[in-house]
Write an enzyme that holds these catalytic residues in place. Structure first.
Site, short mmCIF file in Angstrom:
data_model
loop_
_atom_site.label_atom_id
_atom_site.label_comp_id
_atom_site.label_asym_id
_atom_site.label_seq_id
_atom_site.Cartn_x
_atom_site.Cartn_y
_atom_site.Cartn_z
N ASP A 70 -6.85 4.81 12.10
CA ASP A 70 -6.45 3.45 11.80
C ASP A 70 -5.72 2.80 12.96
O ASP A 70 -5.29 1.67 12.84
CB ASP A 70 -5.59 3.41 10.52
CG ASP A 70 -4.31 4.18 10.67
OD1 ASP A 70 -4.28 5.09 11.51
OD2 ASP A 70 -3.35 3.88 9.96
N GLU A 82 -0.74 5.97 2.21
CA GLU A 82 0.33 5.64 3.15
C GLU A 82 1.62 6.24 2.59
O GLU A 82 1.97 5.99 1.43
CB GLU A 82 0.46 4.13 3.33
CG GLU A 82 -0.69 3.53 4.12
CD GLU A 82 -0.47 2.06 4.45
OE1 GLU A 82 0.51 1.48 3.93
OE2 GLU A 82 -1.26 1.49 5.21
N ASP A 113 2.86 0.18 11.53
CA ASP A 113 2.04 0.78 10.47
C ASP A 113 1.79 2.27 10.70
O ASP A 113 0.70 2.69 11.09
CB ASP A 113 0.70 0.05 10.35
CG ASP A 113 0.86 -1.39 9.89
OD1 ASP A 113 1.83 -1.66 9.15
OD2 ASP A 113 0.04 -2.23 10.27
N GLN A 133 -3.29 -1.22 1.37
CA GLN A 133 -2.54 -0.61 0.27
C GLN A 133 -1.33 -1.46 -0.08
O GLN A 133 -0.99 -2.41 0.61
CB GLN A 133 -2.12 0.82 0.66
CG GLN A 133 -3.33 1.72 0.91
CD GLN A 133 -2.94 3.18 1.06
OE1 GLN A 133 -1.99 3.65 0.47
NE2 GLN A 133 -3.72 3.91 1.86
#
Length: 564
Positions: A430, A273, A450, A236
């Site tokens: 993820d 996100e 992240d 993203q």
């Protein structure tokens, strides 16, 4: 013939008189019946606003209104506008002559009168005192392992001969927009981002008591942006922002409202996100005592002045446009959600986002990527081994680097963080890889990077995230003690988290985490402690099993007296 015409005319006149008589009779009959006055039926939105106007502007009156069904709300979009107005407690009353600004003033006056604002302030002050008491607790001020020279990630060149002292001063080349920097080996004139890099050790990214944290956060939130380019890779949109003091930060823009939850039907990496998740993850990591997430702060960025006008990324520059309502938008290039349908837009130019300080460049501090033993199969039909083998942890324990050192309990720490944050629906999908600094080998902490997919749903807990803890039944003693501390009313996790997030600049716009998300933290913490208790019970029933608590506080026994 003449008689026939005369007879026809007589019949017509007779019918005419009869019709007139019946019409007059009908009118007299209708007038004798009473008809109440009728009001014109108002449209849905006007009707609800009229009801609000007759509630004496009290929250009780607003709550007493009937709530339409979901289908009704979807069919009548105008109701959403009214519902949002009542939710913000800033309704508009044309008959009272109040504008939207007047409504805000009126709401503020009512809040001060009924004590709501005072109670909210007192509650925040109480939470702030809890946070201070938590960070002053001995569990957060333990003496850590001795840090030797080889335990620092980066080193400053030692001072050499006085004749060569000038060569030890780094002087920047003259570049437009950058400051003239004169940095020496003493470190007293280093910018905060450089002090952060030099403070990274084998055990943590930054120490608990860190005087550099406040100026670092302040510069991330306020320092002038001189360059913005899109970060290559990733699924993203992310931007790398540069500052005049040669520092850099990772910018993740706001893509959805804070109160929105992840769609149940999204598959794997399809979730957005969230910028507020990155900020909240940093604060939670710090509250848990890990200090393994780089500092992150919220910031309002001008889409035109601080991104479009300063970017040197041609691919990014081609994606800017103005929306039909005049907002400045862009979408960049990436694997997911980089199109006009998923553009990132300012309001009209101001855009919320998270600013995370960049780690040292890979040429200076290489990082190693490790595959998670508990990663998903990423198949719609096939399960991973850990989902089918009850004794899967025994296999992991025999596999390097989990066969010695602290790697396993470090991984369990990350698992607990992911579960508390509910990192993406249906498990931490993820978190299939994690990273460490290559210099330190296997004996070091894990980087918790992240976290944009965290805090996706507050109404759903995914117990499979805790599979490593359930299967291995191993946890650091210090982690366990801090979790128990955060479960007490004196240091309740939701309270200290609320207090910590209140320091972020974006808190003035709106709370970074909604109250349901904060309540979910307490609920999930209880689940973690119950899992550890269940492991301890199994260990008591079977003495051949390994101890549940990994004692990482052995070094304190030599430095702390028995009375302490």
């Amino acid at each position: 013939m003449w008689r026939l015409c005369r007879r026809s005319r007589t019949i017509c006149l007779s019918l005419t008189f009869i019709t007139i008589f019946l019409y007059l009779l009908l009118m007299l009959t209708s007038l004798s019946i009473y008809h109440p006055p009728c009001d014109t039926l108002l449209p849905t939105r006007t009707h609800i606003v009229k009801d609000l106007a007759h509630t004496n502007n009290t929250s009780v009156g607003i709550r007493s209104l009937p709530v339409p069904s979901n289908g009704y709300i979807q069919r009548h979009s105008s109701f959403k506008d009214v519902k949002r107005t009542t939710k913000d407690h800033v309704p508009t009353f044309p008959d009272k002559g109040l504008s939207a600004e007047g409504g805000k003033k009126f709401s503020a006056q009512r809040s001060s009168k009924d004590g709501y604002g005072v109670n909210k302030t007192k509650s925040l002050e109480s939470d702030l005192s809890k946070l201070k008491a938590l960070f002053d607790h001995p569990l957060y001020n333990m003496i850590g392992p001795t840090i030797n020279q080889e335990d620092w990630l980066l080193k400053v060149k030692p001072k050499i001969k006085a004749t060569e002292e000038s060569s030890q001063i780094w002087v920047s080349t003259s570049q437009e927009d950058y400051e003239d920097a004169h940095w020496n080996s003493k470190g007293n004139n280093h910018p905060p981002w450089l002090r952060f890099h030099l403070g990274i050790s084998r055990w943590q990214l930054y120490p608990h008591h860190n005087n550099n944290m406040e100026p670092l956060i302040k510069q991330l939130a306020t320092l002038r942006i001189i360059s913005a380019v899109q970060k290559s890779g990733g699924t993203q949109l992310k931007l790398v922002m540069s500052f005049p003091n040669y520092g850099q930060a990772m910018f993740k823009p706001m893509k959805q409202e804070r109160y929105e939850e992840t769609n149940y039907n999204l598959y794997y990496f399809s979730d957005f996100e969230r910028h507020n998740a990155e900020i909240a993850a940093f604060h939670l990591d710090r509250i848990l005592g890990y200090r393994r997430i780089p500092p992150v702060v919220g910031r309002l960025v001008d889409v035109i002045k601080e991104i479009k006008d300063v970017t040197t990324d041609r691919k990014l520059a081609r994606t800017f446009f103005n929306s039909p309502v005049g907002n400045a938008c862009f979408y960049g290039q990436c694997s997911y959600y980089c199109s006009t349908e998923h553009a990132v837009c300012g309001r009209p130019r101001k855009l919320e986002g998270s600013m995370a300080v960049m780690l040292p460049d890979l040429t200076l501090a290489a990082r190693r990527t490790w595959r998670s033993p508990w990663r998903r199969s990423y198949s719609r039909s096939k399960l991973a081994k850990w989902e089918t083998e009850p004794d899967y942890c025994s296999t992991v324990r025999r596999t390097p680097p989990y066969d010695k050192g602290t790697r396993l309990v470090d991984f369990i720490d990350m698992v607990i963080l992911d579960f508390l944050m509910s990192r993406f629906l249906m498990c931490n999908m993820d978190r299939h890889h994690y990273e460490t600094f290559e210099k330190f080998g296997n004996n070091t902490f894990l980087l918790h990077l992240d976290n944009g997919r965290a805090f996706g749903r507050h109404s759903k807990d995914e117990p499979s995230i805790l599979a490593p803890l359930e299967q291995c039944c191993r946890i650091r003693r210090s982690t366990w003690l801090r979790l128990r501390l955060l479960s007490s009313s004196q240091y309740r996790l939701s309270d200290v988290m609320r207090a910590s997030l209140s320091h972020d600049p974006l808190h003035k716009v709106a709370p970074l985490l909604s109250e349901p998300h904060l309540a979910a933290l307490d609920r999930r913490l209880k689940t973690v402690l119950q899992t550890v208790s269940h492991c301890m019970k199994k260990q008591q029933e079977d003495s051949t099993r390994e101890e549940v608590l990994y004692d990482d506080m052995d070094h304190l026994r030599e430095t702390v007296s028995p009375s302490s």
